[in-house]
Design a protein around this motif. Structure first.
Motif, PDB file in Angstrom:
ATOM      1  N   ASN A   1      -2.634  -2.954  18.406  1.00  0.00           N
ATOM      2  CA  ASN A   1      -3.210  -2.918  17.063  1.00  0.00           C
ATOM      3  C   ASN A   1      -4.731  -2.750  17.131  1.00  0.00           C
ATOM      4  OD1 ASN A   1      -3.227  -3.138  14.244  1.00  0.00           O
ATOM      5  ND2 ASN A   1      -3.467  -5.350  14.317  1.00  0.00           N
TER       6      ASN A   1
ATOM      7  N   VAL B   1       2.021   3.143  12.416  1.00  0.00           N
ATOM      8  CA  VAL B   1       3.044   2.198  11.992  1.00  0.00           C
ATOM      9  C   VAL B   1       4.377   2.907  11.744  1.00  0.00           C
ATOM     10  CG1 VAL B   1       3.711   0.550  10.186  1.00  0.00           C
ATOM     11  CG2 VAL B   1       1.374   0.555  11.083  1.00  0.00           C
TER      12      VAL B   1
ATOM     13  N   HIS C   1       4.916  -3.322   3.190  1.00  0.00           N
ATOM     14  CA  HIS C   1       4.472  -2.247   2.305  1.00  0.00           C
ATOM     15  C   HIS C   1       5.267  -0.972   2.586  1.00  0.00           C
ATOM     16  CE1 HIS C   1       1.713   1.090   1.094  1.00  0.00           C
ATOM     17  NE2 HIS C   1       1.604   0.332   0.014  1.00  0.00           N
ATOM     18  N   ALA C   2       5.444  -0.662   3.865  1.00  0.00           N
ATOM     19  CA  ALA C   2       6.210   0.532   4.226  1.00  0.00           C
ATOM     20  C   ALA C   2       7.663   0.409   3.776  1.00  0.00           C
ATOM     21  CB  ALA C   2       6.146   0.758   5.740  1.00  0.00           C
TER      22      ALA C   2
ATOM     23  N   ARG D   1       1.822  -4.704   6.513  1.00  0.00           N
ATOM     24  CA  ARG D   1       1.978  -3.250   6.550  1.00  0.00           C
ATOM     25  C   ARG D   1       3.460  -2.868   6.600  1.00  0.00           C
ATOM     26  NH1 ARG D   1      -0.596   0.907   4.761  1.00  0.00           N
ATOM     27  NH2 ARG D   1      -2.535  -0.154   5.409  1.00  0.00           N
TER      28      ARG D   1
ATOM     29  N   ALA E   1      -2.773  -1.781  11.857  1.00  0.00           N
ATOM     30  CA  ALA E   1      -2.067  -2.387  10.734  1.00  0.00           C
ATOM     31  C   ALA E   1      -2.863  -2.248   9.450  1.00  0.00           C
ATOM     32  CB  ALA E   1      -1.786  -3.861  11.030  1.00  0.00           C
TER      33      ALA E   1
ATOM     34  N   THR F   1      -5.033   0.296   8.499  1.00  0.00           N
ATOM     35  CA  THR F   1      -4.994   1.649   7.926  1.00  0.00           C
ATOM     36  C   THR F   1      -3.588   2.235   7.879  1.00  0.00           C
ATOM     37  OG1 THR F   1      -5.299   2.779  10.056  1.00  0.00           O
ATOM     38  CG2 THR F   1      -7.292   2.035   8.887  1.00  0.00           C
ATOM     39  N   GLY F   2      -2.671   1.677   8.644  1.00  0.00           N
ATOM     40  CA  GLY F   2      -1.309   2.201   8.696  1.00  0.00           C
ATOM     41  C   GLY F   2      -1.096   3.223   9.788  1.00  0.00           C
TER      42      GLY F   2
ATOM     43  N   VAL G   1      -1.118  -3.762   0.481  1.00  0.00           N
ATOM     44  CA  VAL G   1      -1.198  -4.570   1.702  1.00  0.00           C
ATOM     45  C   VAL G   1      -2.164  -5.722   1.478  1.00  0.00           C
ATOM     46  CG1 VAL G   1      -1.823  -4.577   4.143  1.00  0.00           C
ATOM     47  CG2 VAL G   1      -0.670  -2.590   3.143  1.00  0.00           C
TER      48      VAL G   1
END
Length: 657
Positions: A136, A245, A29-30, A26, A239, A241-242, A37
């Protein structure tokens, strides 16, 4: 003109299955490194590159990947180090800790604080590594962030500051987390309460004029105390679904310290990982703490010059070849043909412990090739794997018939077998796992050998006295002979031989703690060599050790076992059968909690039996704790030339000479 972002070497740590690798995905990806992901279950994660990791869904070796965080002067170049969560691979975590600037400890919102969580936080706290906590799995059924926050404060015994909360959908895919702000008086009050306990200036200012404490000052104090490892901000989210984060990323950027170190200073770096390239060449992962490491230059590696033929540093999502790596960066270096994990490049990094952070493996097993003709190939393969993990502790008995390796647990056996099969084409089996014991010196003993005396074929006089020392104090060598009576090179030869000899005591086990004093010395200025002292010392030391006597101690794990009350009688019998030393059970709801100590080699058997005894509801937590006198005699086959058998030892040494 954009300035170069400062580097942050960030570790992601957790108990297995807390979602550590998913959080790594995650964050990547961010940071724009990956478009989608990856999934641990699907085996599509970026950092679990080994086929075995993808198949098992666990991290086995630490991995490094880079992403950018923020913009402008506050930007960070983050080297993300994903570490194993399974306790059998704690050695990989240990090596990573020595190169980190900060860490994120991941805790499951469902399972809460788990055994490895406690081990990791104790170590991070002891080493002073600035650490954020991420709760998490807020999207999973059974998630309870409030309960877990209480567990973190209580069971990890560290000051924490909740930085976000789940406002809706807890335990579902729609879970949404939002950060607290300075507009929330409850949040600012909690900040003040925690921070004032660690900041005298803040406390004094609050007592003098409470209205003068602005939210900006509180945030500055939070950053200072977090970077000092005194306070641990806690974020919450998912982590997968985001959720939450984004707030964690801001915490990483604002609260964790970037790497220090002067690129113009003297070179100081350390190798924390070694692997092989496509052509079989060694690749050394080096954290540069000071100075600049340059390609095509000779650098001192462990004091011996070696040439760096090529190097690369981590850029977002890639390894980029460079002419140099500056202080703060992690470089992958080629050309260091004899390099080993732990080697220092240049000066030893100050204030950076490396190795012996966690307990060493307490178990071992003999590796047996399915085809006896593969014995030589197996030794070569294990030797190469020991480059990647020195704690494999490869032992080869005289004649080379038996090869044994050290273990943290049974999962390592499965991983080792798969690795040998897939990477080297060698099928293996294992003998029964046995404990790695130690020998404790019981009394005091002395012995000496005089130059030119009958029976002493060496041109050296050596006298040694051995005595006990407290557990954990190590081997302490001292001189009781007149300074200058023996050349320094000969003294060093004796000291080195003492440490080497004590790897195998009277029963073949390591003697980790004792005092050794040199009581006699003598040499011939014409004929004596350091080799004479090195060869004579084992005979004298083992004679002294025989007079002092040793007691074999076996490794013990502390355990915490939770089981239904109706299963207690069966569990108590099992604990007795496995030679455990339990305390009295205490009721906790409808369960009993039992704590005590258990021999290391019985842990796996109890883990395997427990589900049947408890209908799958038993929970066992264990970790190495101490050594106790062995319940039965335990003798280990020697791999040296046995100075306990004088004639055999002398025959070998003199033939070699």
């Amino acid at each position: 003109m954009h300035s170069t972002p400062r580097t942050l070497n960030l570790g992601i740590l957790a108990h297995v299955d807390a979602g550590k690798t998913s959080l790594t995905e995650r964050l990547l990806h961010a940071g724009g490194v990956i478009d989608a992901v990856g999934s641990v279950d699907a085996g599509s994660t970026r950092t679990d590159s080994l086929e075995l990791e993808r198949r098992r869904g666990i991290t086995i070796r630490s991995a490094v990947v880079n992403f950018r965080l923020g913009e402008g002067d506050a930007a960070r170049s983050v080297n993300l180090v994903d570490t194993p969560g399974h306790p059998d691979f704690i050695a990989e975590v240990e090596r990573a800790l020595g190169v980190l600037d900060g860490a994120v400890l991941v805790v499951s919102a469902v399972e809460g604080v788990q055994p490895q969580t406690r081990v990791l936080m104790r170590t991070l706290k002891r080493l002073g590594v600035p650490t954020l906590v991420f709760v998490n799995k807020a999207d999973r059924r059974g998630a309870d962030d409030a309960r877990v926050l209480g567990e973190i404060a209580r069971r990890l015994d560290v000051p924490v500051v909740p930085m976000a909360r789940v406002v809706e959908g807890l335990g579902t895919r729609s879970a949404r987390a939002v950060p607290y702000t300075g507009a929330d008086p409850d949040f600012t009050r909690r900040l003040l309460d925690v921070l004032s306990a660690h900041d005298d200036a803040l406390l004094s200012a609050y007592v003098t004029d409470p209205q003068a404490i602005t939210y900006g000052r509180l945030r500055a104090a939070l950053a200072a105390r977090t970077r000092g490892g005194q306070v641990h901000p806690v974020y919450v989210g998912s982590a997968i679904t985001g959720a939450g984060v984004g707030a964690l990323l801001e915490g990483i950027r604002q609260l964790l310290p970037p790497a220090e170190g002067d690129p113009e200073g003297p070179l100081s770096g350390r190798v924390f990982k070694v692997e092989r390239g496509e052509r079989g060449e060694k690749l050394a992962y080096v954290r540069v703490f000071s100075g600049t490491l340059r390609a095509r230059e000779h650098v001192p590696v462990g004091g011996i010059p070696a040439r760096v033929t090529d190097l690369a540093v981590f850029e977002p999502g890639v390894l980029e070849r460079r002419a140099a790596a500056r202080a703060g960066e992690i470089a992958v270096v080629r050309g260091l043909t004899t390099v080993r994990i732990g080697d220092v490049l240049g000066r030893v990094p100050e204030g950076r412990p490396f190795g012996d952070v966690f307990a060493h493996p307490s178990l071992e097993t003999v590796v047996v090739p399915a085809d006896p003709d593969d014995r030589g190939s197996l030794h070569q393969a294990l030797t190469r794997l020991a480059e990647q993990d020195p704690l494999i502790g490869l032992r080869r008995e005289p004649g080379g018939e038996r090869l044994s390796v050290s273990l943290y647990g049974e999962v390592q056996k499965e991983v080792l077998a798969s690795t040998l099969d897939e990477e080297f084409g060698i099928a293996v089996g294992f003998e029964e796992t046995t404990p790695i014991c130690v020998e404790r010196v019981r009394g005091t003993g002395a012995a000496h050998e005089i130059l030119d005396a009958a029976g002493n074929p060496f041109f050296a006089t050596v006298g040694l006295r051995v005595g006990p020392a407290p557990a954990g104090s190590g081997v302490r060598f001292g001189l009781e002979v007149e300074l200058g009576s023996l050349p320094l090179g000969f003294v060093r030869a004796v000291e080195e031989a003492v440490h080497a000899t004590l790897r195998q005591g009277l029963s073949g086990w390591r003697v980790p703690d004792c005092t050794v004093a040199m009581t006699h010395s003598g040499f011939c200025s014409i004929r004596s060599t350091a080799g004479d002292f090195r060869a004579l010392t084992p005979l004298v030391l083992m004679a002294a050790l025989r007079r002092a006597r040793t007691v074999v101690h076996e490794p013990m794990h502390r355990f915490r076992l939770e089981c239904p009350q109706e299963a207690y009688a069966t569990v108590a019998l099992a604990l007795s059968r496995h030679r455990a030393v339990p305390g009295s059970p205490r009721a906790q709801g409808e369960s009993y909690v039992i704590e005590g100590h258990l021999p290391a080699d019985r842990v796996h058997f109890l883990e395997r039996e427990l589900p049947g005894f408890t209908g799958g509801e038993g929970v066992l937590e264990t970790a190495f704790d101490h050594y106790r006198p062995a319940a039965a005699p335990r003798v280990r086959e020697r791999t040296d030339h046995n100075p306990l058998r004088r004639e055999e030892y002398l025959l070998h040494v003199q033939r070699r000479v």
